[in-house]
Design a protein around this motif. Structure first.
Motif, PDB file in Angstrom:
ATOM      1  N   THR A  45       0.823  -1.209   0.000  1.00 51.78           N
ATOM      2  CA  THR A  45       0.000   0.000   0.000  1.00 51.78           C
ATOM      3  C   THR A  45       0.854   1.254   0.000  1.00 51.78           C
ATOM      4  O   THR A  45       0.347   2.352  -0.225  1.00 51.78           O
ATOM      5  CB  THR A  45      -0.900   0.013   1.248  1.00 51.78           C
ATOM      6  N   ASP A  63      -2.723  -3.077  -7.249  1.00 49.24           N
ATOM      7  CA  ASP A  63      -3.283  -3.426  -8.556  1.00 49.24           C
ATOM      8  C   ASP A  63      -2.597  -4.656  -9.151  1.00 49.24           C
ATOM      9  O   ASP A  63      -3.181  -5.372  -9.971  1.00 49.24           O
ATOM     10  CB  ASP A  63      -3.167  -2.241  -9.520  1.00 49.24           C
ATOM     11  N   ASP A  85      -8.903  -1.763   4.407  1.00 47.61           N
ATOM     12  CA  ASP A  85     -10.034  -2.298   3.638  1.00 47.61           C
ATOM     13  C   ASP A  85      -9.664  -2.567   2.187  1.00 47.61           C
ATOM     14  O   ASP A  85     -10.119  -3.541   1.589  1.00 47.61           O
ATOM     15  CB  ASP A  85     -11.213  -1.316   3.699  1.00 47.61           C
ATOM     16  N   GLU A  86      -8.806  -1.687   1.601  1.00 43.03           N
ATOM     17  CA  GLU A  86      -8.451  -1.887   0.200  1.00 43.03           C
ATOM     18  C   GLU A  86      -7.607  -3.146   0.002  1.00 43.03           C
ATOM     19  O   GLU A  86      -7.643  -3.771  -1.060  1.00 43.03           O
ATOM     20  CB  GLU A  86      -7.712  -0.668  -0.359  1.00 43.03           C
ATOM     21  N   ALA A  89     -10.126  -6.062   0.129  1.00 40.88           N
ATOM     22  CA  ALA A  89     -10.878  -6.068  -1.133  1.00 40.88           C
ATOM     23  C   ALA A  89     -10.028  -6.607  -2.275  1.00 40.88           C
ATOM     24  O   ALA A  89     -10.512  -7.371  -3.129  1.00 40.88           O
ATOM     25  CB  ALA A  89     -11.372  -4.657  -1.453  1.00 40.88           C
ATOM     26  N   ALA A  90      -8.743  -6.229  -2.308  1.00 41.64           N
ATOM     27  CA  ALA A  90      -7.848  -6.701  -3.372  1.00 41.64           C
ATOM     28  C   ALA A  90      -7.628  -8.206  -3.273  1.00 41.64           C
ATOM     29  O   ALA A  90      -7.544  -8.897  -4.299  1.00 41.64           O
ATOM     30  CB  ALA A  90      -6.517  -5.956  -3.300  1.00 41.64           C
ATOM     31  N   THR A 114     -10.487 -11.498   5.409  1.00 41.05           N
ATOM     32  CA  THR A 114     -11.242 -11.335   4.163  1.00 41.05           C
ATOM     33  C   THR A 114     -12.550 -12.126   4.174  1.00 41.05           C
ATOM     34  O   THR A 114     -13.430 -11.895   3.342  1.00 41.05           O
ATOM     35  CB  THR A 114     -10.421 -11.821   2.957  1.00 41.05           C
TER      36      THR A 114
END
Length: 324
Positions: A45, A63, A85-86, A89-90, A114
């Motif tokens: 991150t 990504d 959270d990202e 989600a990833a 997750t």
């Protein structure tokens, strides 16, 4: 003309507070497989993340997980630190896209957050097992094994068990010969007998009572000192000044075991200590710690540690001539 085989893409997740050893296991194992079989990317991150006393640079952002064939989730020093959270989600998106996701050691905490492990078997470092069960009751935790394969979700136990898991994944991808080659370069066995059970320090109090004064303090200390004797349930109840029924109830509440199961665990731990540092024969050690027969000693030792007493000695102690 030969078809060009695309390298298997491995994304190693480096979150703040990542454990460097866990992260390096994935880099070393997959990076040692020849012919560019794997392309490894360190993702995070932030461009640079703290990792204890060192800093680790990340080449890619989250990504990169979207294009990964395998995502490796190393452990973090602080178990209860929430993953962003990202990140969660990833990881979910990568799994939905078909990626294989593997956690190393306490990386299982991030993976479990997750929700992907709900209803599935998993493992993590045995020291953190109680904390894991408390946070993720819907995950079926098995803290006795080195790793668990649930298809595209894999988890490993503590520290070097991540090496076992990564070698296992290489074997799944490219066969035993490739995995054996990577194991030789890592100076590690391709497969270790037994599981994490042989590394567990037996009969530690559960994390919710460690450091607290409990009603069983006196009798637990007494068992520790007298486990070599031919103790009965009545002997333990008499020492605790309790009825057998009350003793059983309090043991279950504070230790999750019966008094006699606790006693057996103490004896096995004492035997492990002697197997590591003494030259006495296996049968003599069994008698010395309180087992009345060699067969019962071997049976109980294997049940709790996953290996025979001799295998345990071979693993944890250099060979010495044994006393007869």
């Amino acid at each position: 003309m030969r078809d060009v085989v695309r390298p298997h893409r491995v994304a190693v997740l480096a979150l703040p507070d990542v454990i460097p050893f866990d992260l390096s296991i994935a880099l070393e194992v997959f990076g040692r497989v020849p012919d560019g079989a794997y392309r490894i990317q360190v993702c995070g991150t932030e461009p640079v993340v703290a990792a204890g006393p060192v800093r680790i640079g990340t080449d890619h952002g989250l990504d990169a997980l979207a294009d990964a064939d395998t995502v490796v989730v190393p452990g973090r020093h602080h178990l209860t630190a929430d993953a962003p959270d990202e990140v969660l989600a990833a990881l979910r998106a990568a799994h939905d896209a078909g990626a294989r996701i593997a956690s190393i050691c306490t990386g299982a905490f991030t993976l479990a957050a997750t929700g992907l492990l709900d209803g599935k078997r998993a493992t993590t470092h045995w020291v953190t097992a109680d904390a894991f069960r408390g946070l993720f009751p819907d995950v079926v935790l098995d803290a006795d094994v080195l790793y668990v394969d649930e298809g595209r979700l894999l988890t490993s136990a503590g520290a070097s068990a991540g090496l076992d898991l990564c070698l296992y994944m290489v074997q799944q991808d490219h066969g035993a010969a490739a995995a054996a080659g990577a194991a030789k370069l890592a100076v590690a066995p391709l497969h270790r007998s037994g599981g994490q059970a042989q590394f567990i320090v037996r009969n530690r109090l559960p994390s919710n009572v460690i450091g607290k004064s409990t009603e069983l303090d006196d009798v637990l200390g007494w068992i520790e000192q007298n486990a070599h004797r031919d103790l009965t349930l009545g002997d333990i109840a008499e020492r605790a000044a309790l009825s057998v029924r009350t003793l059983n109830r309090r043991f279950q509440a504070e230790t999750g075991q019966t008094p006699m199961h606790w006693l057996t665990g103490v004896r096995v731990r004492h035997a492990q200590e002697l197997l590591e540092r003494s030259s006495s024969g296996v049968e003599r050690i069994g008698r010395d710690v309180g087992f009345t027969s060699a067969a019962n000693f071997r049976e109980q030792f294997r049940r709790l540690s996953g290996v025979s007493p001799q295998s345990y000695r071979n693993t944890f102690r250099a060979a010495h001539p044994q006393e007869r």
